[in-house]
Design a protein around this motif. Structure first.
Motif, PDB file in Angstrom:
ATOM      1  N   ARG A 119      21.039  40.615  51.599  1.00 49.23           N
ATOM      2  CA  ARG A 119      19.707  40.425  51.017  1.00 49.23           C
ATOM      3  C   ARG A 119      19.356  41.522  50.024  1.00 49.23           C
ATOM      4  NH1 ARG A 119      17.890  38.698  56.484  1.00 49.23           N
ATOM      5  NH2 ARG A 119      18.484  36.515  56.414  1.00 49.23           N
ATOM      6  N   GLN A 120      19.916  42.704  50.251  1.00 47.71           N
ATOM      7  CA  GLN A 120      19.578  43.750  49.272  1.00 47.71           C
ATOM      8  C   GLN A 120      20.709  43.960  48.247  1.00 47.71           C
ATOM      9  OE1 GLN A 120      21.254  46.973  49.464  1.00 47.71           O
ATOM     10  NE2 GLN A 120      22.519  45.995  51.044  1.00 47.71           N
ATOM     11  N   HIS A 121      21.736  43.168  48.312  1.00 47.41           N
ATOM     12  CA  HIS A 121      22.865  43.292  47.382  1.00 47.41           C
ATOM     13  C   HIS A 121      22.537  42.489  46.124  1.00 47.41           C
ATOM     14  CE1 HIS A 121      26.860  42.913  45.727  1.00 47.41           C
ATOM     15  NE2 HIS A 121      27.376  43.671  46.673  1.00 47.41           N
ATOM     16  N   LYS A 122      22.623  43.166  44.970  1.00 47.34           N
ATOM     17  CA  LYS A 122      22.183  42.517  43.738  1.00 47.34           C
ATOM     18  C   LYS A 122      23.033  41.293  43.385  1.00 47.34           C
ATOM     19  CE  LYS A 122      20.047  44.257  39.611  1.00 47.34           C
ATOM     20  NZ  LYS A 122      20.195  45.206  38.532  1.00 47.34           N
ATOM     21  N   GLN A 123      24.353  41.490  43.442  1.00 44.05           N
ATOM     22  CA  GLN A 123      25.235  40.374  43.061  1.00 44.05           C
ATOM     23  C   GLN A 123      25.149  39.194  44.035  1.00 44.05           C
ATOM     24  OE1 GLN A 123      27.342  43.413  42.199  1.00 44.05           O
ATOM     25  NE2 GLN A 123      26.615  42.944  40.132  1.00 44.05           N
ATOM     26  N   ALA A 124      24.761  39.508  45.276  1.00 45.78           N
ATOM     27  CA  ALA A 124      24.700  38.427  46.259  1.00 45.78           C
ATOM     28  C   ALA A 124      23.671  37.376  45.866  1.00 45.78           C
ATOM     29  CB  ALA A 124      24.378  38.984  47.645  1.00 45.78           C
ATOM     30  N   ARG A 125      22.757  37.775  44.970  1.00 46.95           N
ATOM     31  CA  ARG A 125      21.761  36.786  44.520  1.00 46.95           C
ATOM     32  C   ARG A 125      22.392  35.705  43.675  1.00 46.95           C
ATOM     33  NH1 ARG A 125      17.625  41.293  42.928  1.00 46.95           N
ATOM     34  NH2 ARG A 125      17.498  42.167  45.014  1.00 46.95           N
ATOM     35  N   THR A 126      23.576  35.963  43.140  1.00 46.50           N
ATOM     36  CA  THR A 126      24.213  34.959  42.279  1.00 46.50           C
ATOM     37  C   THR A 126      25.092  34.000  43.088  1.00 46.50           C
ATOM     38  OG1 THR A 126      26.122  36.360  41.880  1.00 46.50           O
ATOM     39  CG2 THR A 126      24.266  36.604  40.353  1.00 46.50           C
ATOM     40  N   ILE A 127      25.229  34.247  44.361  1.00 48.74           N
ATOM     41  CA  ILE A 127      26.044  33.326  45.158  1.00 48.74           C
ATOM     42  C   ILE A 127      25.170  32.667  46.237  1.00 48.74           C
ATOM     43  CG2 ILE A 127      28.114  34.750  44.813  1.00 48.74           C
ATOM     44  CD1 ILE A 127      27.885  35.543  47.792  1.00 48.74           C
TER      45      ILE A 127
END
Ligand SMILES: Nc1ncnc2c1ncn2[C@@H]1O[C@H](COP(=O)(O)OP(=O)(O)OP(=O)(O)O)[C@@H](O)[C@H]1O
Ligand SMILES: [Zn+2]
Length: 749
Positions: free
Chosen positions: A728-736
């Motif tokens: 949830r706090q990982h920036k790139q994880a927002r793209t997956i």
């Protein structure tokens, strides 16, 4: 300090939102479980109050008050809210989304939670005394009819007798009759509970019923009964005392529309209010059923997976038929298992549970063998010459020439059974005409442009269709690779077999049952009726035909290809394949005539297949259990799979790799490594991955998996929670996109 309301909203965020109470409504009215309308960003949303607190982390000036309070009485009681919270925690799914996945649609839209009311008309004291009404004969007849119904009559029943509402009101003006309002769905009808006689039980059935009836509090029974052994009769007799005590029963079934017979048997047996929850209902009917269960007016609730979320006023028993069935597991969104939730809820309600199956899941079987569940067995079919299901015979087709998938020995058996005037059932696990289209000149195969999958060739309407992403294309006339016209179907689907059988047996009517052939509820009913009324000699279909049906005239069951599922990479594939083959075989010889089951195979020496055929599912399943134990696979260890997908493989791989590295200390901690400061103490949490999913590219997205496996639930869940906090706090994880599947049904999706 003002009181703060915690509101769950239907948003995919793992958060509960703070609002101030409605300024002009008393605080105590804004109770837990009441719906509210709030503004959320630019939108107006309907939410549910799930908590109260004195202070918020947000400054009071920034907290908005709720705009409307929609319920005066909570729609969800605290017990029900607690269940939803448990479910959200267990499946690591946002509470708001979990709660809203469980509510009837109309409640989500803000409809009042009021049941439809009926007017019940009854006679007053004056109406009972009056001796004649010579000037108004019609009113007199109406009055006399009402006098025969001391409890009153609904308006619909009165108008069915040809009376008008004006006549009712004239009698009311004279003070002879009156009415009261009552919810349309009402509880128990007066009179005897049994609407038909119970069957005389076999000794095995009797013993099962007695054990269940003696149970007190939470107690789980695994009713393992061979196909056609009369499990439904056991349910019916076991639940009678529950209804007689005025308690309610929840019955979960895999698919009501597929097996309307089961539903009819419940309806026929009991003179009590029964609601069936299925896809054929309108939203209004669903809400009525939900409300009826909640106020205790529905004595029996029969439904598919989502019926597990029905609230009950006075639950007395839970029955899960075909407990091993895949349909109980939701595979997307809130990935819950209805059987597992039902067990949890029954435990809270302290009521007995019956898990019924001819082919129990390894999970349930393990509990039964470990005596966590009481194991009840039915080994014989009642009232047949051949009391055990027919054996599975393997037919080696390696050196045989096939005609459209059928070997000559199989065709001869078909001839014999059909000539004797019986029904034959042919099972093919693929719909469409052929599972692939190929070019004989260059070897080209029609593939889905969006998935790592072949296109299925359908003939009606003609198209190439990807069953994974729904992409459809016109069927080409020449090979796009070498321009040859030598294009051919590869393999067999139901449509291809249908064409062949119609040609071979032009006189014999055929019913095809698959998702294309019976796309509507009505067509399915018609097809099932045709089968029951012997208007069809050949029944051909997919899984739809395989389970739950009672077709007394079927004497031959043929499986065109028994090998699918034998060599899959999924660790549950053998279990599922053994269940399916046993279920489909179980459709043969269920009444007075003996049955025969033939499985065509190219692997007649396969030890699994041989074992299933020679010793039956029960033996086979126990052996699979030993294998699972040796490999530390479920049900001996717990498994959770993180499914992640993104536009590129690298993107997903990078996020998951970083997450895995972040989780490393947690995982190490479970192995007793000193330096890791985690609370997790249990032994042996295992992480596997990230690695590409079995079908890596689907709908033009790249899918990867990351597995966590553990002997204890607590460290598993803690690590999953840690992974979600990290993502949830990982920036790139927002793209997956990612979601955990807890206790996955298979490892493919
Ligand atoms: N005690 C009994 N006496 C006579 N007939 C019975 C008895 N019990 C059940 N039957 C009949 O046997 C048939 C099969 O029963 P049922 O459909 O309940 O089996 P089942 O165990 O649920 O089978 P499956 O697992 O294959 O779905 C039904 O027609 C049912 O009415
Ligand atoms: Zn596709």
């Amino acid at each position: 300090m003002p009181l703060i309301l915690e509101v769950a909203l239907p948003v995919p965020l793992d958060a509960i939102f703070d609002y101030l109470p409605h300024p002009h409504t008393a605080h105590f009215r804004q109770a837990l479980g009441c719906r509210v309308q709030v503004s959320f960003g630019q939108r107006k949303l309907i939410g549910v109050i799930v908590g109260h607190k004195q202070a918020s982390d947000i400054s009071p000036a920034k907290i908005k008050p709720i705009e409307h309070l929609l319920d005066l009485d909570p729609i969800l009681d605290p017990g029900w809210l607690a269940k939803i919270r448990w479910c959200a925690r267990y499946y690591h799914h946002p509470l708001g989304d979990t709660l809203f996945s469980c509510l009837p649609t109309l409640l989500k839209k803000g409809e009042p939670a009021d049941a439809l009311q009926d007017q019940i008309w009854f006679t007053t004291y004056l109406g009972q005394q009056i001796e004649a009404m010579p000037k108004t004969p019609a009113q007199w007849r109406l009055l006399q009819m009402l006098r025969q119904h001391p409890h009153g009559l609904e308006v619909s029943a009165i108008s069915a007798q040809g009376f008008q509402s004006t006549q009712l009101h004239k009698l009311r003006d004279k003070g002879l009759i009156d009415y009261r309002q009552e919810p349309k769905l009402t509880a128990q009808v007066s009179g005897p509970l049994l609407a038909e006689a119970e069957l005389v039980l076999t000794p095995e059935q009797t013993s099962a019923v007695q054990h269940i009836q003696q149970a007190q509090g939470f107690h789980v029974f695994l009713l393992e009964g061979v196909t056609g052994s009369g499990k439904t009769e056991v349910y019916l007799q076991a639940l009678r005392p529950v209804l007689a005590r005025g308690q309610q029963v929840l019955v979960l079934v895999p698919e009501i529309s597929l097996t309307p017979q089961t539903l009819h048997r419940f309806r026929r047996r009991f003179a009590c209010s029964l609601v069936a929850l299925h896809s054929g209902l309108s939203e209004r009917e669903r809400l009525e059923a939900w409300l009826a269960a909640k106020r205790g007016a529905a004595a029996i609730v029969i439904g598919t997976r989502s019926a597990v979320f029905t609230p009950f006023a006075n639950l007395g028993m839970v029955i899960i038929d075909e407990e091993q069935d895949a349909s109980f597991k939701q595979m997307e969104g809130l990935r819950y298992h209805a059987r597992d939730l039902a067990l949890k809820y029954a435990q809270e309600a302290q009521v007995p549970v019956i898990l019924g199956s001819a082919t129990p899941s390894l999970e349930s079987l393990r509990h039964a063998l470990a005596q966590h569940y009481q194991h009840l067995q039915l080994t014989q079919r009642p009232q047949t010459n051949k009391p055990t299901p027919p054996p599975l015979q393997l037919l080696d087709i390696r050196s045989l020439k096939l005609q459209e998938g059928f070997s000559l020995p199989l065709l001869k058996r078909l001839d014999t059974h059909l000539q004797a005037g019986n029904q034959v059932l042919i099972f093919i696990n693929r719909r469409g005409f052929a599972p692939a289209l190929t070019c004989y000149t260059c070897g080209w195969l029609a593939e889905c442009p969006q998935c790592d999958a072949r296109m299925t060739w359908h003939k009606e309407p003609p198209r190439l269709h990807c069953h994974h992403c729904d992409t459809q294309q016109a069927v080409m006339l020449t090979c796009p690779h070498c321009q040859s016209e030598d294009l051919h179907p590869l393999g067999w689907g139901t449509q291809r077999s249908e064409a062949f059988l119609q040609q071979r047996y032009p006189e014999i009517p055929l019913v095809r049952l698959d998702r294309d052939a019976v796309s509507t509820h009505k067509r399915l009913q018609t097809s099932l009726q045709q089968i029951q009324q012997m208007q069809a000699g050949i029944l051909l279909g997919t899984q739809m035909l395989a389970k739950g049906h009672h077709f007394p005239r079927v004497t031959l069951v043929a499986v065109l290809d028994a090998d699918t599922g034998l060599y899959s990479s999924d660790f549950r594939a053998l279990e599922h394949s053994g269940q399916l083959l046993t279920q489909v075989a179980g459709r043969a010889g269920r009444a007075h005539q003996a049955g025969e089951v033939i499985l065509q195979t190219r692997h007649p020496d396969d030890t699994n297949l041989l074992e299933l055929c020679q010793h039956g599912y029960s033996y086979f399943a126990r052996r699979l259990l030993e294998e699972r134990e040796q490999l530390s696979l479920p049900p001996y260890e717990y498994l959770a799979i993180l499914h992640a997908s993104g536009k590129t493989r690298e993107q997903v791989h990078q996020v998951l790799t970083e997450m895995a590295a972040h989780l490393h200390p947690y995982i190490q901690a479970t192995r007793g490594v000193e330096e890791a400061d985690s609370l997790i103490q249990a032994q042996g949490l295992n992480a596997i991955g990230p690695f590409p999913a079995p079908m890596e590219r689907r709908k033009n997205r790249y899918h990867m998996q990351f597995w966590l496996q553990a002997a204890q639930r607590a460290p598993l869940h803690e690590t999953i929670a840690a992974s979600l906090r990290y993502l949830r706090q990982h920036k790139q994880a927002r793209t997956i996109r990612y979601a955990w599947d807890i206790d996955p049904w298979d490892t493919l999706g």
